[in-house]
Design a protein around this motif. Structure first.
Motif, PDB file in Angstrom:
ATOM      1  N   UNK A  45       0.847  -1.123   0.157  1.00 46.40           N
ATOM      2  CA  UNK A  45       0.125   0.101  -0.039  1.00 46.40           C
ATOM      3  C   UNK A  45       0.926   1.409  -0.042  1.00 46.40           C
ATOM      4  N   UNK A  46       0.619   2.173  -0.824  1.00 46.93           N
ATOM      5  CA  UNK A  46       1.149   3.512  -0.764  1.00 46.93           C
ATOM      6  C   UNK A  46       0.554   4.395  -0.078  1.00 46.93           C
ATOM      7  N   UNK A  47       1.066   4.702   1.105  1.00 45.13           N
ATOM      8  CA  UNK A  47       0.087   5.611   1.975  1.00 45.13           C
ATOM      9  C   UNK A  47       0.886   6.910   2.077  1.00 45.13           C
ATOM     10  N   UNK A  81       5.383   3.347   2.559  1.00 47.27           N
ATOM     11  CA  UNK A  81       4.774   2.191   2.020  1.00 47.27           C
ATOM     12  C   UNK A  81       4.602   1.296   3.139  1.00 47.27           C
ATOM     13  N   UNK A  82       3.273   0.629   3.173  1.00 47.14           N
ATOM     14  CA  UNK A  82       2.797  -0.232   4.259  1.00 47.14           C
ATOM     15  C   UNK A  82       2.661  -1.598   3.341  1.00 47.14           C
ATOM     16  N   UNK A  83       3.058  -2.563   3.937  1.00 46.11           N
ATOM     17  CA  UNK A  83       2.684  -4.222   3.431  1.00 46.11           C
ATOM     18  C   UNK A  83       1.525  -4.659   4.343  1.00 46.11           C
ATOM     19  N   UNK A  84       0.367  -4.906   3.677  1.00 51.05           N
ATOM     20  CA  UNK A  84      -0.509  -5.602   4.291  1.00 51.05           C
ATOM     21  C   UNK A  84      -0.468  -7.144   3.991  1.00 51.05           C
ATOM     22  N   UNK A  85      -0.559  -7.954   4.888  1.00 50.33           N
ATOM     23  CA  UNK A  85      -0.685  -9.437   4.904  1.00 50.33           C
ATOM     24  C   UNK A  85      -1.798  -9.922   4.332  1.00 50.33           C
TER      25      UNK A  85
END
Lengths: 95, 487
Positions: free
Chosen positions: B120-122, B126-130
């Motif tokens: 996810x580009x916040x 960057x955030x990784x969602x499992x």
């Protein structure tokens, strides 16, 4: 495992089968007889044995993604106890 | 990063954090249903796409659609997930009028796809969602409750259509992250052509799990599941409402009951759907009609090798090869249609200018007119031509905007507009010098002031030249010549 009155009531409710005292008593007897019979399997030692998914040495048959129109609406609706021109009609169900 | 994550809810006893996990149901794009040969076409006459299998007539047996299996594997690979070469089908039992079998064929213990991830580009990075898992299952039919005062009507056209249930980990922390997650997942599936992502038609819907905890705590609170939410906006509203409701209960000294709730889109609130004693007991067990689904590694590899360029990879390529900003790149790759349009504009013109023109000008028009890119009033080919006219100095960027406005009206060829309206840029230095000299002569007083240090007057001269050339003077040349003449 044994089946008691509570369990029969629960199963009846989940399956939407109407039940009464008499029905429940006979079910308790029947189901426990069946369970007792099946329980014999527990005598076999299955430690370290993977559960068997199928007894046939066969692969899952897969079909191509092709549309075949096999049944007409009339044929399908014919089997419904209550219907109108387009739909199956059932008693009002709202959750 | 200039921004920080800041979605915390203020309660009476302090700050709260919201923990969200989604179960997304995505209809697989296929011609036929998962276990029958009926059509999956949306919007057909009720009960016109129902076979005896879909209506669960006695003795009917399910035969799996190979393409649906392929689609699930493809989606799994797009989510960088483990593909399970051995999976199984189970029966999930429940009683409802639009489920003629009395059970849904699903995958409980051994799903076809295991753990994966979505990037996810916040605004705060960057955030990784499992992803926990993805499994195959059947869709149910549809009930209509508003056609008759005492009866419900059932349409089984949807019954048996293949669904992917994509179970996410409880990694999301705000309504914005949920929106990004759904958009990204939708985009991935649209790149892969495995689900059209059409939320209006119900091709994509989600169950939203929400719990709350005090900021700093790492324990998970008791969650509530909000069923079947079919738009991103509703998901966000439901989460906000539900989180506040839970915080209030806990702060009043109560505890949260784990329950299933529905979202009322008119009142913007969640409500309990089922009382506790009615709690569902699905009695899962292996479906005896279906053998295990065993995938050859070669089958999986073949799909892997045929995957298109995915949005994350495309974004990196555009940033590295064409120097696009991260923001511009993420917008042009955000949707398959947008990225295809973009590639068509950029391949014969200029990647950077193309991104600028699409994001600023074209999207401005599309937003205003409420249109999708596929209905764009300006074709990719014409936008590409316009950019080339700017690039080779035929017109200035300013004139290009006027040309663009013309193009929006009837998708006319920009070259034709420029020729017909005489909008070509004046780039002859001699001509421009003549004009500039005249203007300087007519404004001797201002030239004095400028030379005495009133730098701001430079803009005035530029403006005069532009006026004189009807806006067609080449701005760079005008600047250069003016500077020279004013020395």
């Amino acid at each position: 495992m044994t089946i008691n009155k509570e369990a029969v009531k629960k199963i009846s409710k989940l399956s939407r089968i109407a039940s009464n005292d008499e029905f429940e008593t006979s079910m308790i007897k029947d189901l426990n007889t069946i369970l007792k019979f099946v329980d014999q399997l527990n005598e076999v030692d299955t430690k370290d044995i993977e559960p068997l998914s199928s007894v046939v040495e066969q692969k899952l048959f897969q079909r191509e993604d092709v549309v075949k129109k096999m049944n007409e609406k009339e044929e399908i609706l014919k089997n419904s106890p209550n219907k109108n021109e387009n739909y199956f009609v059932v008693p009002k169900v709202i959750e | 990063m200039d921004k920080k994550f800041d979605y915390f809810l203020e309660g009476k006893t302090g700050k709260w954090e919201v923990v969200i996990g989604l179960e997304v149901h995505a209809q697989i794009t296929s011609n036929a249903k998962l276990f029958s040969s009926s059509s999956t076409k949306f919007g057909s006459n009720p009960n016109s796409q129902v076979s005896f299998v879909d209506a669960a007539m006695p003795g009917m047996l399910p035969v799996i659609n190979k393409y649906c299996v392929e689609q699930a594997v493809k989606t799994g690979l797009g989510l960088k997930a483990t593909i399970n070469n051995f999976s199984k089908f189970d029966r999930k039992n429940y009683f409802y009028a639009d489920l003629p079998q009395g059970y849904q064929i699903s995958q409980f213990k051994f799903p076809i796809v295991g753990e994966g991830q979505i990037i996810l580009d916040m605004p705060y990075g960057t955030k990784i969602a499992g992803i926990e898992r993805l499994h195959l299952e059947q869709d149910a039919g549809k009930s209509l409750h508003d056609q008759d005062p005492s009866n419900s009507f059932v349409d089984l056209n949807r019954s048996g259509i293949a669904l992917m249930e994509i179970v996410g980990k409880p990694d999301l922390r705000s309504p914005d992250e949920v929106a990004q997650y759904v958009k990204k997942l939708r985009s991935i599936m649209r790149y892969l052509n495995t689900c059209d992502g059409n939320m209006d038609e119900g091709s994509l819907r989600a169950d939203v799990n929400v719990s709350v905890r005090k900021v700093g705590s790492s324990d998970l609170g008791t969650r509530c599941e909000i069923k079947n939410v079919n738009s991103i906006k509703f998901m966000q509203q439901a989460i906000e409402y539900e989180a506040k409701r839970q915080i209030e209960i806990i702060e009043e000294g109560g505890t949260i009951d784990q329950q299933t709730r529905l979202f009322d889109t008119k009142k913007i609130e969640t409500r309990s759907m089922r009382s506790k004693e009615d709690a569902h007991d699905y009695r899962y067990f292996p479906d005896p009609d279906l053998l295990p689904l065993v995938l050859e590694q070669s089958f999986v590899d073949k799909i892997k090798n045929s995957l298109p360029e995915m949005p994350d990879e495309k974004k990196i390529r555009l940033m590295n090869d064409f120097d696009l900003s991260s923001y511009d790149a993420s917008i042009v790759v955000s949707d398959r249609d947008i990225s295809e349009y973009y590639e068509e504009v950029a391949k014969d013109s200029d990647y950077k200018l193309a991104a600028n023109w699409m994001i600023v000008e074209l999207f401005g028009v599309l937003n205003k007119e409420g249109k999708e890119i596929k209905d764009s009033p300006v074709s990719a080919k014409n936008l590409s031509k316009l950019i080339n006219l700017i690039k080779n100095n035929t017109i200035s960027g300013k004139i290009a905007k006027i040309v663009f406005e013309e193009m929006v009206k009837n998708n006319e060829d920009p070259e034709k507009i420029v020729n017909e309206k005489g909008m070509k840029q004046q780039s002859d230095p001699e001509e421009l010098k003549k004009i500039i000299d005249t203007i300087l002569k007519n404004n001797e007083d201002k030239v004095e002031q400028y030379k005495a240090g009133k730098d701001k007057l430079f803009g005035f001269f530029v403006g005069e030249v532009m006026k004189n050339t009807q806006g067609k003077g080449n701005p760079k040349l005008i600047n250069d010549i003016l500077k020279q003449q004013l020395k």
